[in-house]
Design an enzyme around this catalytic site. Sequence first.
Site, PDB file in Angstrom:
ATOM      1  N   ARG A  49       0.850  -1.203   0.000  1.00 35.87           N
ATOM      2  CA  ARG A  49       0.000   0.000   0.000  1.00 35.87           C
ATOM      3  C   ARG A  49       0.885   1.252   0.000  1.00 35.87           C
ATOM      4  O   ARG A  49       0.567   2.263  -0.612  1.00 35.87           O
ATOM      5  CB  ARG A  49      -0.949   0.001   1.212  1.00 35.87           C
ATOM      6  CG  ARG A  49      -1.748   1.276   1.332  1.00 35.87           C
ATOM      7  CD  ARG A  49      -3.028   1.176   2.179  1.00 35.87           C
ATOM      8  NE  ARG A  49      -2.938   0.267   3.283  1.00 35.87           N
ATOM      9  CZ  ARG A  49      -2.268   0.506   4.435  1.00 35.87           C
ATOM     10  NH1 ARG A  49      -1.633   1.650   4.594  1.00 35.87           N
ATOM     11  NH2 ARG A  49      -2.243  -0.386   5.394  1.00 35.87           N
ATOM     12  N   TYR A 101     -17.260  16.730 -14.123  1.00 37.57           N
ATOM     13  CA  TYR A 101     -17.751  15.356 -14.270  1.00 37.57           C
ATOM     14  C   TYR A 101     -18.771  15.068 -13.154  1.00 37.57           C
ATOM     15  O   TYR A 101     -18.566  15.481 -11.994  1.00 37.57           O
ATOM     16  CB  TYR A 101     -16.546  14.406 -14.203  1.00 37.57           C
ATOM     17  CG  TYR A 101     -16.908  12.968 -13.978  1.00 37.57           C
ATOM     18  CD1 TYR A 101     -17.736  12.289 -14.874  1.00 37.57           C
ATOM     19  CD2 TYR A 101     -16.437  12.277 -12.860  1.00 37.57           C
ATOM     20  CE1 TYR A 101     -18.081  10.959 -14.653  1.00 37.57           C
ATOM     21  CE2 TYR A 101     -16.762  10.957 -12.642  1.00 37.57           C
ATOM     22  CZ  TYR A 101     -17.593  10.304 -13.545  1.00 37.57           C
ATOM     23  OH  TYR A 101     -17.937   8.995 -13.321  1.00 37.57           O
ATOM     24  N   ASP A 173      -8.092  19.153 -13.565  1.00 39.38           N
ATOM     25  CA  ASP A 173      -8.447  17.814 -14.048  1.00 39.38           C
ATOM     26  C   ASP A 173      -8.249  17.834 -15.562  1.00 39.38           C
ATOM     27  O   ASP A 173      -9.006  18.476 -16.299  1.00 39.38           O
ATOM     28  CB  ASP A 173      -9.905  17.498 -13.681  1.00 39.38           C
ATOM     29  CG  ASP A 173     -10.310  16.093 -14.118  1.00 39.38           C
ATOM     30  OD1 ASP A 173      -9.685  15.537 -15.050  1.00 39.38           O
ATOM     31  OD2 ASP A 173     -11.274  15.549 -13.542  1.00 39.38           O
ATOM     32  N   LYS A 198      -9.056   6.761 -18.885  1.00 33.75           N
ATOM     33  CA  LYS A 198      -9.437   7.317 -20.188  1.00 33.75           C
ATOM     34  C   LYS A 198      -8.275   7.219 -21.184  1.00 33.75           C
ATOM     35  O   LYS A 198      -7.875   6.133 -21.539  1.00 33.75           O
ATOM     36  CB  LYS A 198      -9.959   8.739 -19.988  1.00 33.75           C
ATOM     37  CG  LYS A 198     -10.998   8.854 -18.858  1.00 33.75           C
ATOM     38  CD  LYS A 198     -12.242   8.040 -19.149  1.00 33.75           C
ATOM     39  CE  LYS A 198     -13.407   8.225 -18.229  1.00 33.75           C
ATOM     40  NZ  LYS A 198     -13.278   7.888 -16.830  1.00 33.75           N
TER      41      LYS A 198
HETATM   42  N1  PLP Z   1     -12.599  13.332 -14.264  1.00 30.05           N
HETATM   43  C1  PLP Z   1     -13.224  13.332 -15.454  1.00 30.05           C
HETATM   44  C2  PLP Z   1     -13.152  14.555 -16.318  1.00 30.05           C
HETATM   45  C3  PLP Z   1     -13.932  12.213 -15.875  1.00 30.05           C
HETATM   46  O1  PLP Z   1     -14.544  12.237 -17.069  1.00 30.05           O
HETATM   47  C4  PLP Z   1     -13.980  11.066 -15.028  1.00 30.05           C
HETATM   48  C5  PLP Z   1     -14.726   9.866 -15.423  1.00 30.05           C
HETATM   49  O2  PLP Z   1     -15.414   9.849 -16.424  1.00 30.05           O
HETATM   50  C6  PLP Z   1     -13.337  11.114 -13.796  1.00 30.05           C
HETATM   51  C7  PLP Z   1     -12.629  12.255 -13.446  1.00 30.05           C
HETATM   52  C8  PLP Z   1     -13.373   9.936 -12.845  1.00 30.05           C
HETATM   53  O3  PLP Z   1     -12.523   8.932 -13.253  1.00 30.05           O
HETATM   54  P1  PLP Z   1     -12.715   7.377 -12.892  1.00 30.05           P
HETATM   55  O4  PLP Z   1     -13.945   6.925 -13.629  1.00 30.05           O
HETATM   56  O5  PLP Z   1     -11.453   6.757 -13.355  1.00 30.05           O
HETATM   57  O6  PLP Z   1     -12.905   7.286 -11.425  1.00 30.05           O
END
Ligand code: PLP
Length: 390
Positions: A49, A101, A173, A198
């Site tokens: 961890r 998101y 982000d 992604k």
């Molecule tokens: N940030 C953005 C812009 C996203 O589109 C997403 C998921 O679609 C996330 C964060 C969250 O990522 P995860 O699905 O890997 O937890």
Amino acid sequence: MKKWKFSTKSVHIGNDPDEKTGSVSVPIYLTSTYEQDAVGKDRGYDYSRAVNPTRERLEENIAALAGGQFGIAFASGMAAITSIFQLLKFNDHVVISRNVYGGTYRLVKQVLNSQGIDFTFTDTSASEAVLSAIRPETKMMFIETPTNPLLELSDISLLAKICEDHNILLIVDNTFMSPFGQRPLSLGAHLVVHSSTKFIGGHSDVLGGIAVTSDENLGEKLRFIQKSVGAVPSPFDCWLLIRSIKTLPLRAIRQFDTAQQLAEKLSTRKELSRIIYPGLPVHPQHKLAKSQQLDPSGKPVFGSMISIDMGSIESRDRFLKRLKIFILAESLGGVESLVSVPYVMTHGSIPPEEKEFLGLTESLVRLSVGIEDPEDLWNDLETALTDSSG
Ligand code: PLP
């Protein structure tokens, strides 16, 4: 080594052949614990961890691609974002992009708000709105650019300056552009976060999240949170990401290029009431996109996400039903083209009135363009569009 260009780094940083065996592919250290030579005397590894050699390789690689010093990997994008918010204390305040998101919105509204952290959802593309949202307790600004799914941009350099003046941490982000298409640390952000599920993973087969910073103090704090909270990726997931990153530049070039072609063609179609793509001159922030979203050679790039409004739920559903290549699914950035309806899917947890205020309608469809043949993709969209008008 520092002089290497992006594609060379993506293949080689953190990927030295294994010292003992010469294995060219990074070994997967599937271990939870490590033998210690004596009490208090380990070989740099004590418990997975806290530290794992496969994860270290991944963290080193992405840190280099994002232009930072410290990479900290997590089990998902949300695990990374949650861990970043753990940097805050009771009564702290955050200015956050109004169109984030849906999972980030849910985390804020249904988890963090009740723990005494206050957020103001703000149009971070407008500096006046940002300045009036800042309070003495504001400790962090969290932005998505471009946003999911409305592809609104925020000016990272401008916000970095505002944050500097007010002693606020700027977090970006960068999931929608990947480190190939935008490097917020070079524009003044303190921390960049990606859902590596992604573009970084790119094959719709692994969940992951990564945060990168050049600030040693911030890096140490996040590393401590990573170990303490424990939302860490498995060694196998780290290996999948390391393997995928080697082709990130190739995939991104292809995906961004095809998306531009498709967006241009879509913009001529009368069936659509709206098309949103930062690479189109009609996008209100096309100029900012051209100066901020640059590939590693400095060429403007606009991503592989396109949002289109079908005008009605009936046309939307006819369109979705006719698509043969685009798969109806959540997520984005993978080699396979996907289509989604953010209103009910990715942004389902946002109240309807807020979605409508933002222009996130029920008929809005989000396309994630993959690496398939561009002509096949256009034929798929064109056929489905022609039949969607009823
Ligand atoms: N940030 C953005 C812009 C996203 O589109 C997403 C998921 O679609 C996330 C964060 C969250 O990522 P995860 O699905 O890997 O937890």
